[in-house]
Each structure stands twice: as C-alpha cells, then as structure tokens.
Scaffold this active site. Structure first.
Site, short mmCIF file in Angstrom:
data_model
loop_
_atom_site.label_atom_id
_atom_site.label_comp_id
_atom_site.label_asym_id
_atom_site.label_seq_id
_atom_site.Cartn_x
_atom_site.Cartn_y
_atom_site.Cartn_z
N LYS A 78 0.81 -1.30 0.02
CA LYS A 78 -0.02 -0.08 -0.09
C LYS A 78 0.93 1.28 -0.12
O LYS A 78 1.43 1.53 1.02
CB LYS A 78 -0.86 -0.02 1.19
CG LYS A 78 -1.99 1.02 0.96
CD LYS A 78 -2.62 1.57 2.17
CE LYS A 78 -1.50 2.80 2.66
NZ LYS A 78 -1.55 4.12 2.05
N GLU B 284 11.36 1.60 8.73
CA GLU B 284 12.29 2.52 8.29
C GLU B 284 11.75 4.13 8.50
O GLU B 284 10.86 4.36 7.75
CB GLU B 284 12.72 2.32 6.82
CG GLU B 284 13.23 1.13 6.36
CD GLU B 284 14.78 1.00 6.89
OE1 GLU B 284 15.24 2.16 7.30
OE2 GLU B 284 15.25 0.07 6.55
N CYS C 61 14.44 11.04 4.32
CA CYS C 61 14.59 10.49 5.45
C CYS C 61 16.05 10.89 6.10
O CYS C 61 16.17 11.10 7.21
CB CYS C 61 14.17 8.97 5.78
SG CYS C 61 15.40 8.09 4.61
N GLU D 196 12.09 16.50 13.35
CA GLU D 196 12.16 16.04 11.92
C GLU D 196 11.16 17.13 11.26
O GLU D 196 10.03 17.07 11.46
CB GLU D 196 11.88 14.79 11.46
CG GLU D 196 12.05 14.47 9.99
CD GLU D 196 11.53 13.12 9.52
OE1 GLU D 196 10.75 12.78 9.80
OE2 GLU D 196 12.25 12.15 8.88
P1 NAD Z 1 3.45 8.35 7.06
O1 NAD Z 1 3.88 7.89 8.64
O2 NAD Z 1 2.62 9.47 7.44
O3 NAD Z 1 2.94 7.57 6.03
C1 NAD Z 1 3.63 6.20 5.36
C2 NAD Z 1 2.76 5.09 5.06
O4 NAD Z 1 1.77 4.60 6.35
C3 NAD Z 1 1.47 5.77 4.23
O5 NAD Z 1 1.63 4.81 3.09
C4 NAD Z 1 0.31 5.81 5.20
O6 NAD Z 1 -0.80 5.98 4.35
C5 NAD Z 1 0.57 4.57 6.12
N1 NAD Z 1 -0.29 4.82 7.28
C6 NAD Z 1 -0.62 6.18 7.72
N2 NAD Z 1 -1.24 5.70 8.94
C7 NAD Z 1 -1.16 4.43 9.13
C8 NAD Z 1 -1.97 3.47 9.89
N3 NAD Z 1 -2.55 4.01 11.08
N4 NAD Z 1 -2.06 2.12 9.64
C9 NAD Z 1 -1.38 1.77 8.54
N5 NAD Z 1 -0.66 2.64 7.82
C10 NAD Z 1 -0.65 3.75 7.92
O7 NAD Z 1 4.62 8.84 6.40
P2 NAD Z 1 4.83 10.01 5.37
O8 NAD Z 1 4.55 11.33 5.51
O9 NAD Z 1 4.40 9.27 3.91
O10 NAD Z 1 6.45 9.78 4.92
C11 NAD Z 1 7.39 10.87 5.45
C12 NAD Z 1 8.03 10.13 6.59
O11 NAD Z 1 8.65 9.10 6.18
C13 NAD Z 1 9.07 11.04 7.35
O12 NAD Z 1 9.27 10.91 8.65
C14 NAD Z 1 10.56 10.34 6.66
O13 NAD Z 1 11.45 10.62 7.45
C15 NAD Z 1 9.98 8.89 6.45
N6 NAD Z 1 11.04 8.14 5.59
C16 NAD Z 1 11.84 7.28 6.10
C17 NAD Z 1 12.48 6.54 5.17
C18 NAD Z 1 13.60 5.66 5.65
O14 NAD Z 1 14.01 4.98 4.83
N7 NAD Z 1 14.17 5.58 6.87
C19 NAD Z 1 12.55 6.98 3.86
C20 NAD Z 1 11.56 7.78 3.61
C21 NAD Z 1 10.81 8.58 4.11
#
Ligand code: NAD
Length: 493
Positions: free
Chosen positions: A175, A250, A284, A385
């Site tokens: 997803k 991650e 990230c 962040e």
């Molecule tokens: P997010 O946590 O809002 O969402 C990530 C995913 O989780 C999306 O697909 C979202 O729909 C899903 N999601 C959200 N709530 C959920 C729930 N309750 N249950 C199941 N799934 C759920 O993150 P974002 O805003 O899309 O991305 C930005 C974040 O991602 C930043 O904090 C960034 O640092 C991190 N990031 C980490 C890496 C890494 O490899 N460490 C890489 C890229 C981004």
C-alpha cells in the site's frame, strides 16, 4: 484524468466501495489522477489472493532459482520502462526528473541483486552434539508481507522491500502513500509481464488509517514492512503486536552533518547542500543539523547559504531546476510552521524563511531553502524532523563536543563527517550512533549496503544480504537415525 484501480490477484480491479481520491500534481496544484480509496474489504481481498498464492499456487512450488529468474526479468522491464515511470513519479510527487530518472536507472540493480540471492539462502547441517541424529536448519519465507510506504521515493521502496521479500519466496500486498500511489500501481503491470503468478504481488491504495490499518490487523499477514514517520511507525508496531507480526520499520531522522575545520570546505559545502536541499529536503536522510567547528562557523555558513541562494526553484521536469515543490499540502504547512517555531524560539534566519513565490511556480507549494543560525540543541528545530529544506546550524569546539551534540537526539538514521584526518574519521564512525555514517560524502546508497536506523529511526535493515533475513523464518529440523529401544520419556533428549 487518469483513473487508477487496485492491482489484486493479477488484475486491475475497482475498489469495493466504489470510492476514489484525487492525486495531485504538486507543481501545478491540480488533481491529475484518481486512486482507489480502498477499504478493509479490499485489504481482505488482496491478502486472500496473496495467501492463496503463498500456499497453493505455482509460486509455492517454484524453485528459488526460477524465482530469481523472474526478478531478473522484472529488472529488465523496469529498465525498459524507467523514463515513463520517472515521468509519472514527477507528476505525482514533484521530485526532480533528474533525480527520479537517476533512481529509475539504478533501481533494476536491486531486483538483479536479490534475484541472484534467491537461490543462495542456505541452511546448515549441524555437527550436532548428540548421537544418532541428523540435524539441519532451513530458511523459509515468513508468509504474506504487507508493505506500507511513504510518498517521497515510492518505487525505491517497492524495490527495497519487495525484491528481498519475493526473493525469499514471500507474497506481497503493498500500500503506497495516498499522496503518491500512481507509480506503484503502474509498476504492478510489469510483474505480470515478467511472469509472476497471480496473487504474488498486489497493490491496494487508500488512506493509512483505513486500508493501511486493515492490513496491519489482518490475521493472514505475517510481516509488516513500513517506511514512514516515527509516529505512524510506533502506532503500527503496537498494533501489529496484537497479532504477533514480524515488523521492520524505516523511519525518520534528524541527521547531523559534522564539518571539521580540517576538511575540504568546497566538498563539505556541496555535501551539506545535497544533504538538506536535494529533494526539497523531503528525505529521511536529510542532514538537517549542520554541526560546524566554531573556528570556521561563520565563513562556512555563508558558503552554504550562497549555494542555497543560487538553487533554482521551478518545474521539476526541467533539467535546470534544483528545488521542486513540496509534495503534499499538509507537509507544506508543516514546514512553514516549523520555520515560524524556529523564529519564535530565537533562531536567526540567514536564508529563506518562508514560502517561495514566482510566476513560474503555479501550484504554490514552494518553500525557500532556509538556514537558521544561533540554534541551540534544545530548540524544536534542532530536535524534530521537519522533512523540508530547513537547515539548523550549531557550532562545536572539538571532537568530543561534536560527538555529544550529534548523538543528542532520539534518532539514529545517518550522519555525515567532513575531515581529512583519517584517525578522526575512524573515531567518529565508531562514536556516532546511526545506521549509516558517510565520511566526506553524503546521500550515497547501494543495493549491497545495509540501510536502516538505530533508536527511533527504525528497526531492521534494507538492502544488502542481511536484509533478506527480514523475510525468512529459520526452521530447525531434528531427524533421529537411531534404531535403539525408546529413550526415557520423562527427561529431555
Ligand atoms: P506516514 O507515516 O504518514 O505514512 C507512511 C505510510 O503509512 C503511508 O502509506 C500511509 O498511508 C501509511 N499509514 C499512515 N497511517 C497508518 C496507519 N494507522 N496504519 C497503517 N498505515 C498507515 O509517512 P509519510 O508522511 O508518507 O512519509 C514521511 C516520513 O517517512 C518521514 O518521517 C520520513 O523520514 C520517513 N521516511 C523514512 C525513510 C527511511 O528509509 N528511513 C525513507 C523515506 C521516508
């Protein structure tokens, strides 16, 4: 407008509830596509297909070598479709075409690497310490994997998660983020073309709290692999514990880029800019804390500011653009909020500090590359962040203070060190608590190099040989070869 469907059991299908959500082009600020607003019933349908494929279908009978060949084929198809997919991604999430095209050219290597690894997952015969026993271990796929991904590099996350999962023999329901699902849905067609059996790779889309959460709860999902914020990651970790799922996370970071007076200043300045302003800071691994030795602090800050000032904002498709739009409207507001918070806490802004406006920035979601000095380690801008092009500069006196400041964070994803002193480079790489340490470089990744975070930056590693373990269970098999009379039944053998 392009209307997308879920990809389940080898077919593109409508969502059960007949609902779609708009996907926006962040550069133009207009909806350009619609993706299914999936519900728990869609999650269930996709997991059922993945579960069937895991147990009954040709996938479960396939040799590891044959699985690997499918990954090779997929790598070739990805390479052939790279430019088209890069263009879709730019439209959907606003990343620079230059960056996306580079990524797409490189991503086939992940599929090739794990395709090659598929038939090298070896168990061991134990020189067991008991007579008349043949004992060995084998590694089996963990089962159905649910992959939940962020919006900043969707196809990279597909490769990082699904290549090892499929090489291990798992099946996948992915997803992608509701803000950038198009490329993952397009990619699904390539898995069919490569010859993956139906049900092995499925894509559902929609809101995290709805269909994402349904996947986390689903009893037939064995493993969650997640990329996103630490707040969501913590929620998913707790929720997944109820059904005892395996979880890899991650998450985010507040990575330090540490500049010593003895470094190559031009290299370091370019590295610092790449760490925080590339991808509009939406990575990230953003090097969002610049720790710089006090003796060069002022001059070096001005050098970085000059490079930031020269960065061109504009259409992400154009080769001359350096800074594209912020991908999502909530993220745009969040970045501006953090800029206000930094100002109200007393940080001094020497570059940017607000929205960027110009006639060729039609969608409005642009932020000026921003630099704060006089930042103290207790300020929110130094601790939280932002996920945007906002750099906090903090001075340090010596190596010990640099290490203390760098490690004074809940995060531990990455750190950069700029020095010509080899001893210092080695000492720093040991002392820093982060999953990746870059010395005299920044933002380098490879399919063969493990990537992941310590502390609140996550659990587990992606890429490299060890990452395939995230998708395997070890089974220990004991076979008695004895024909002697039965042993005493009430003592341990
Ligand atoms: P997010 O946590 O809002 O969402 C990530 C995913 O989780 C999306 O697909 C979202 O729909 C899903 N999601 C959200 N709530 C959920 C729930 N309750 N249950 C199941 N799934 C759920 O993150 P974002 O805003 O899309 O991305 C930005 C974040 O991602 C930043 O904090 C960034 O640092 C991190 N990031 C980490 C890496 C890494 O490899 N460490 C890489 C890229 C981004």
């Amino acid at each position: 407008m392009k209307i997308y469907q879920h990809y389940i059991d080898g077919q593109y299908v409508d969502p059960n509830n007949g609902q779609w959500i708009d996907s926006f082009d962040p550069y133009r600020g207009t909806a350009w596509a619609q993706i299914p607003k999936g519900c728990a019933k869609d999650a269930d349908r996709a997991v059922a297909a993945a579960d069937r494929a895991m147990r009954d279908g040709p996938w479960s009978q396939m040799t590891a070598t044959a699985r690997g060949k499918l990954l090779f084929k997929l790598a070739d198809l990805l390479a052939a479709n790279g430019r088209r997919l890069a263009e879709i991604e730019v439209r959907d999430n606003g990343k620079l075409f230059a960056e996306m095209n580079g990524q797409l050219n490189y991503l086939p290597e992940w599929w090739r690497y794990f395709g090659g690894l598929a038939d090298k997952i070896e168990g061991a015969v134990m020189p067991i310490d008991k007579p008349d026993v043949f004992a060995f271990t084998k590694h089996e796929p963990v089962g159905v994997v649910a992959a939940l991904t962020a919006w900043n590099s969707p196809l990279m996350f597909v490769a990082w998660k699904c290549a090892p999962a499929l090489a291990a023999g798992c099946t996948v329901v992915i997803k992608p983020s509701e803000f950038a699902s198009a490329s993952t849905l397009e990619f699904a067609a390539l898995t069919k073309e490569a010859g993956f059996p139906d049900g092995v790779f499925n894509v559902v889309t929609g809101l995290g709290a709805e269909i994402g959460s349904a996947l986390v709860d689903h009893p037939k999902v064995a493993k969650i692999t997640f990329t996103g914020s630490d707040a969501t990651g913590a929620r998913i970790y707790a929720q997944a514990a109820r059904t005892m799922k395996r979880v890899s996370l991650e998450l985010g970071g507040k990575s330090p880029n540490i500049v010593f007076e003895d470094c190559d200043l031009a290299q370091a300045a370019a590295g610092v800019v790449s760490g925080i302003f590339a991808a509009t800071g939406q990575t990230c691994i953003a090097g969002s804390r610049l720790l710089v030795q006090n003796s060069i602090k002022e001059a070096f800050s001005e050098k970085v500011a000059a490079l930031g000032r020269a960065a061109r904002k504009g259409d992400p498709m154009l080769p001359e653009t350096n800074i594209g739009p912020v991908t999502t409207a909530p993220q745009y507001r969040k970045i501006l909020d953090y800029i206000d918070i930094a100002k109200s806490e007393g940080a001094r802004c020497i570059l940017g500090g607000g929205p960027a406006t110009a006639p060729d920035l039609p969608g409005g979601q642009f932020v000026e590359p921003t630099i704060f000095v006089d930042v103290t380690p207790d300020m929110r801008i130094a601790r939280e962040e932002v996920f945007g092009p906002v750099l906090s500069i903090i001075g340090f006196e010596d190596e010990a203070e640099a290490i203390r400041l760098a490690n004074d964070t809940i995060y531990g994803l990455a750190a950069g060190v700029w020095t010509k002193n080899i001893g210092r480079a080695v000492r720093m790489s040991s002392a820093l608590k982060a999953g990746t340490i870059w010395v005299n470089t920044y933002r380098a990744v490879s399919f063969m190099m493990p990537f992941g975070g310590m502390k609140h930056s996550g659990i587990g590693r992606e890429s490299g040989m060890e990452s395939i373990r995230e998708y395997l269970e070890t089974k220990s098999v004991w076979i008695s070869t004895s024909e002697a009379p039965p042993a005493h039944p009430f003592v341990m053998r």
